[in-house]
Motif scaffolding. Structure first.
Motif, short mmCIF file in Angstrom:
data_model
loop_
_atom_site.label_atom_id
_atom_site.label_comp_id
_atom_site.label_asym_id
_atom_site.label_seq_id
_atom_site.Cartn_x
_atom_site.Cartn_y
_atom_site.Cartn_z
N ARG A 9 0.84 -1.21 0.00
CA ARG A 9 0.00 0.00 0.00
C ARG A 9 0.87 1.25 0.00
NH1 ARG A 9 -1.10 3.37 3.81
NH2 ARG A 9 -0.57 2.02 5.54
N GLN A 10 1.88 1.26 0.86
CA GLN A 10 2.77 2.42 0.94
C GLN A 10 3.57 2.58 -0.35
OE1 GLN A 10 4.87 1.45 4.56
NE2 GLN A 10 3.43 2.62 5.82
N LYS A 11 3.97 1.47 -0.95
CA LYS A 11 4.71 1.50 -2.22
C LYS A 11 3.86 2.15 -3.32
CE LYS A 11 7.39 -1.64 -5.10
NZ LYS A 11 7.76 -3.04 -5.32
N LYS A 12 2.54 1.91 -3.28
CA LYS A 12 1.62 2.50 -4.26
C LYS A 12 1.30 3.96 -3.93
CE LYS A 12 0.17 -1.12 -6.82
NZ LYS A 12 0.10 -1.18 -8.27
N GLY A 13 1.62 4.38 -2.69
CA GLY A 13 1.33 5.75 -2.27
C GLY A 13 -0.12 5.96 -1.87
N TRP A 14 -0.80 4.88 -1.51
CA TRP A 14 -2.21 4.95 -1.11
C TRP A 14 -2.34 5.08 0.40
CZ3 TRP A 14 -3.61 -0.12 -4.09
CH2 TRP A 14 -3.61 0.13 -5.46
N THR A 15 -3.32 5.81 0.83
CA THR A 15 -3.67 5.84 2.25
C THR A 15 -4.49 4.60 2.58
OG1 THR A 15 -5.75 7.01 1.93
CG2 THR A 15 -3.77 8.38 2.23
N GLN A 16 -4.66 4.35 3.86
CA GLN A 16 -5.52 3.23 4.26
C GLN A 16 -6.94 3.46 3.77
OE1 GLN A 16 -4.62 3.51 8.42
NE2 GLN A 16 -3.20 1.77 8.34
N GLU A 17 -7.39 4.70 3.81
CA GLU A 17 -8.74 5.03 3.35
C GLU A 17 -8.88 4.76 1.85
OE1 GLU A 17 -12.64 5.95 3.44
OE2 GLU A 17 -11.37 5.87 5.22
N GLU A 18 -7.88 5.14 1.07
CA GLU A 18 -7.94 4.90 -0.38
C GLU A 18 -8.02 3.41 -0.70
OE1 GLU A 18 -5.57 8.71 -2.27
OE2 GLU A 18 -4.39 7.12 -1.31
N VAL A 25 -14.25 -1.87 1.78
CA VAL A 25 -14.30 -2.17 3.21
C VAL A 25 -14.01 -0.89 3.98
CG1 VAL A 25 -13.61 -4.60 2.94
CG2 VAL A 25 -11.86 -2.86 3.36
N SER A 26 -14.08 -0.95 5.29
CA SER A 26 -13.78 0.23 6.11
C SER A 26 -12.27 0.39 6.29
CB SER A 26 -14.44 0.12 7.48
OG SER A 26 -13.81 -0.90 8.24
N ARG A 27 -11.87 1.60 6.64
CA ARG A 27 -10.46 1.86 6.94
C ARG A 27 -10.02 1.01 8.12
NH1 ARG A 27 -7.38 5.19 10.20
NH2 ARG A 27 -9.21 6.14 11.14
N GLN A 28 -10.92 0.82 9.08
CA GLN A 28 -10.61 0.01 10.26
C GLN A 28 -10.28 -1.44 9.87
OE1 GLN A 28 -13.19 2.18 10.10
NE2 GLN A 28 -12.42 3.70 11.55
#
Length: 65
Positions: A9-18, A25-28
C-alpha cells in the motif's frame, strides 16, 4: 498469518482510506489486516491481491514455526 499489505500500500502511495475504498471495506478493516489482527475472507484477500497485482500467496502467508 503474515501479510505484505502495508508495504505494498505504501509503495503505491495509497492511504488506508484509499485502499479501503478500492476494495469496499472500512479503513478500520485495512488497519486490522495490516496489523495481523484480522484474517480477511477469501473474497477480500482476492480483491486486495488484485489491487496490488500480486497473487494471494504473495500477499498473505503463514508463519513457519
Amino acid at each position: 498469518m503474515n501479510n505484505d499489505v502495508m508495504h505494498l500500500r505504501q509503495k503505491k502511495g495509497w492511504t488506508q482510506e484509499e485502499l479501503a475504498q478500492r476494495v469496499h471495506v472500512s479503513r478500520q478493516t485495512i488497519i486490522s489486516v495490516e496489523k495481523g489482527n484480522y484474517i480477511p475472507s477469501l473474497l477480500l484477500a482476492l480483491h486486495l491481491a488484485e489491487e496490488f497485482g500480486v497473487s494471494v500467496e504473495k500477499l498473505f502467508w503463514v508463519k513457519k514455526k
